[in-house]
Design a protein around this motif. Structure first.
Motif, mmCIF file in Angstrom:
data_model
loop_
_atom_site.group_PDB
_atom_site.id
_atom_site.type_symbol
_atom_site.label_atom_id
_atom_site.label_comp_id
_atom_site.label_asym_id
_atom_site.label_seq_id
_atom_site.Cartn_x
_atom_site.Cartn_y
_atom_site.Cartn_z
ATOM 1 N N GLN A 20 0.948 -1.212 0.508
ATOM 2 C CA GLN A 20 0.127 0.050 -0.235
ATOM 3 C C GLN A 20 0.895 1.059 0.079
ATOM 4 O O GLN A 20 0.292 2.243 -0.733
ATOM 5 N N GLN A 21 2.018 0.909 0.716
ATOM 6 C CA GLN A 21 2.849 2.257 0.915
ATOM 7 C C GLN A 21 3.614 2.395 -0.456
ATOM 8 O O GLN A 21 3.990 4.013 -1.271
ATOM 9 N N MET A 22 4.054 1.377 -1.142
ATOM 10 C CA MET A 22 4.128 1.264 -2.298
ATOM 11 C C MET A 22 3.602 1.378 -3.537
ATOM 12 O O MET A 22 3.596 2.645 -4.549
ATOM 13 N N LYS A 23 2.063 1.879 -3.540
ATOM 14 C CA LYS A 23 1.451 2.169 -4.334
ATOM 15 C C LYS A 23 0.852 3.288 -4.004
ATOM 16 O O LYS A 23 1.025 4.452 -4.971
ATOM 17 N N GLN A 24 1.391 4.468 -2.660
ATOM 18 C CA GLN A 24 1.102 5.733 -2.639
ATOM 19 C C GLN A 24 2.287 6.519 -3.154
ATOM 20 O O GLN A 24 1.999 7.379 -3.522
ATOM 21 N N PHE A 25 3.216 6.352 -2.850
ATOM 22 C CA PHE A 25 4.702 6.295 -3.562
ATOM 23 C C PHE A 25 5.168 6.545 -5.536
ATOM 24 O O PHE A 25 5.108 7.390 -5.950
ATOM 25 N N GLU A 26 3.772 5.823 -5.795
ATOM 26 C CA GLU A 26 3.538 4.885 -7.485
ATOM 27 C C GLU A 26 2.717 6.682 -7.780
ATOM 28 O O GLU A 26 3.048 7.654 -8.970
ATOM 29 N N ARG A 27 1.701 6.566 -6.735
ATOM 30 C CA ARG A 27 0.331 7.645 -7.298
ATOM 31 C C ARG A 27 1.146 9.665 -7.185
ATOM 32 O O ARG A 27 0.772 10.063 -8.097
ATOM 33 N N TYR A 28 2.225 9.294 -5.471
ATOM 34 C CA TYR A 28 2.758 10.747 -5.756
ATOM 35 C C TYR A 28 3.655 11.123 -6.846
ATOM 36 O O TYR A 28 2.910 12.170 -6.970
ATOM 37 N N VAL A 33 4.079 14.442 -11.583
ATOM 38 C CA VAL A 33 4.020 14.837 -13.162
ATOM 39 C C VAL A 33 2.911 14.891 -13.729
ATOM 40 O O VAL A 33 3.757 16.752 -14.961
ATOM 41 N N GLU A 34 1.995 14.947 -13.454
ATOM 42 C CA GLU A 34 0.912 14.940 -14.588
ATOM 43 C C GLU A 34 0.261 17.013 -13.870
ATOM 44 O O GLU A 34 0.250 17.441 -14.593
ATOM 45 N N TRP A 35 0.514 17.157 -13.048
ATOM 46 C CA TRP A 35 0.776 18.758 -12.266
ATOM 47 C C TRP A 35 2.206 19.633 -12.675
ATOM 48 O O TRP A 35 1.376 21.128 -12.655
ATOM 49 N N ASN A 36 3.257 19.213 -13.195
ATOM 50 C CA ASN A 36 3.957 19.555 -12.903
ATOM 51 C C ASN A 36 4.346 20.305 -14.344
ATOM 52 O O ASN A 36 4.852 20.889 -14.815
ATOM 53 N N GLU A 37 3.610 19.354 -15.760
ATOM 54 C CA GLU A 37 2.879 20.345 -16.231
ATOM 55 C C GLU A 37 2.548 21.265 -16.729
ATOM 56 O O GLU A 37 2.259 22.590 -17.397
ATOM 57 N N LYS A 38 1.379 21.667 -15.500
ATOM 58 C CA LYS A 38 0.767 23.245 -15.229
ATOM 59 C C LYS A 38 1.307 24.151 -14.609
ATOM 60 O O LYS A 38 0.557 24.737 -15.044
ATOM 61 N N MET A 39 2.106 23.806 -13.723
ATOM 62 C CA MET A 39 2.941 25.033 -12.919
ATOM 63 C C MET A 39 4.409 24.466 -12.752
ATOM 64 O O MET A 39 4.279 22.810 -12.485
ATOM 65 N N ASN A 40 4.753 25.055 -11.616
ATOM 66 C CA ASN A 40 6.217 24.407 -11.714
ATOM 67 C C ASN A 40 6.083 24.181 -10.436
ATOM 68 O O ASN A 40 6.417 24.619 -9.103
ATOM 69 N N LEU A 41 6.751 22.921 -10.427
ATOM 70 C CA LEU A 41 6.673 22.203 -9.087
ATOM 71 C C LEU A 41 7.789 21.583 -8.686
ATOM 72 O O LEU A 41 8.969 21.798 -7.406
ATOM 73 N N THR A 42 8.373 21.283 -9.893
ATOM 74 C CA THR A 42 10.272 20.891 -9.081
ATOM 75 C C THR A 42 10.380 20.555 -11.083
ATOM 76 O O THR A 42 9.793 19.871 -11.550
ATOM 77 N N ALA A 43 12.419 20.863 -10.930
ATOM 78 C CA ALA A 43 12.712 20.327 -12.294
ATOM 79 C C ALA A 43 13.161 18.999 -12.065
ATOM 80 O O ALA A 43 13.285 18.201 -13.550
ATOM 81 N N ILE A 44 12.669 17.965 -11.205
ATOM 82 C CA ILE A 44 13.123 16.591 -11.521
ATOM 83 C C ILE A 44 11.820 15.760 -11.695
ATOM 84 O O ILE A 44 10.839 16.287 -11.131
ATOM 85 N N THR A 45 12.215 15.259 -12.813
ATOM 86 C CA THR A 45 11.145 14.536 -13.459
ATOM 87 C C THR A 45 11.070 13.389 -13.141
ATOM 88 O O THR A 45 9.829 12.767 -13.412
#
Length: 238
Positions: A20-28, A33-45
């Protein structure tokens, strides 16, 4: 560092992640990555980089210091949720508060917390300077973390007012800087803190060093701190 390696490396450090924790990290990762296309969250993708430089990097705090399981932790300027939300996934009993000055980031974090099914996570859109003057938050947290790039004398003014007496402020830094620490010691003392130690760990794969500066809260912070928004940056305590 791919997910399997992430899981194995943490296991070797005594941290066992459930499916379950591994699934949470995967969804994170997917949401980041999905939101980073709309706004600047991280340079690391890149996936392997996110798992190493964001997820594992955040968890190095728990490898450096002993965290009480049900402690209240406030993360100042958390950005995309680092280090507090990876820590929350690993240690679900932690009570997390995040304060960030950008409302778009808070919207992302609200979505993330909901999607991952995380409980006892409070999100605030506010400046750390005004947040630290609010009676319900001032001197209320066992731990306060900052993984920001600001200098330590600035971070100390933003974070130490939030730490309860005998709690800790943990400043997460990528590099060791004796000069920065020396510069910050007057501010730390004035704000009621005491520098305890610099805990160094190395990231697997790259061997990059990471530092957790451990600062204990010994006395109450004088009421005038933190000062008005912008002041800690413009005129750091010397």
């Amino acid at each position: 560092m791919l997910p399997e390696e992430f899981q194995q490396t943490l296991r070797s450090q005594g941290i066992e992640l459930s499916p379950q924790q591994m699934k949470q990290f995967e969804r994170y990762y997917e949401l980041l990555v999905e939101w980073n296309e709309k706004m600047n969250l991280t340079a690391i993708t890149e996936k392997k980089d996110v798992y190493l430089k964001h997820f594992y990097d955040s968890i190095t705090l728990a490898l450096s210091v002993s965290l009480k399981e049900d402690a209240a932790l406030c993360d100042v300027g958390s950005g995309a949720g680092f280090p507090s939300l990876p820590l929350k996934i690993v240690f679900p009993q932690l009570k997390i508060t995040i304060v960030d000055s950008l409302n778009k980031r808070i919207t992302f974090l609200q979505t993330l917390v909901k999607e991952l099914g995380l409980e006892e996570v409070s999100l605030f859109h506010d400046r750390a300077e005004t947040f630290g003057q609010q009676p319900e938050h001032r001197a209320s947290y066992d731990y306060v973390t900052a993984r920001a790039v600001a200098r330590l004398n600035v971070l100390a003014e933003l974070c130490l007012p939030l730490v309860k007496k005998d709690g800790f402020f943990y400043a997460l830094k990528a590099a060791k800087s004796e000069e920065e620490l020396t510069e910050a010691k007057p501010a730390i003392a004035l704000l009621g803190g005491k520098f305890i130690e610099d805990k160094e760990v190395q990231l697997p794969v790259t061997g990059d060093e990471r530092h957790t500066l451990v600062i204990a809260k010994k006395k109450e912070t004088p009421k005038k701190y933190p000062r008005k928004p912008g002041m800690p940056n413009k005129q750091p305590i010397k």
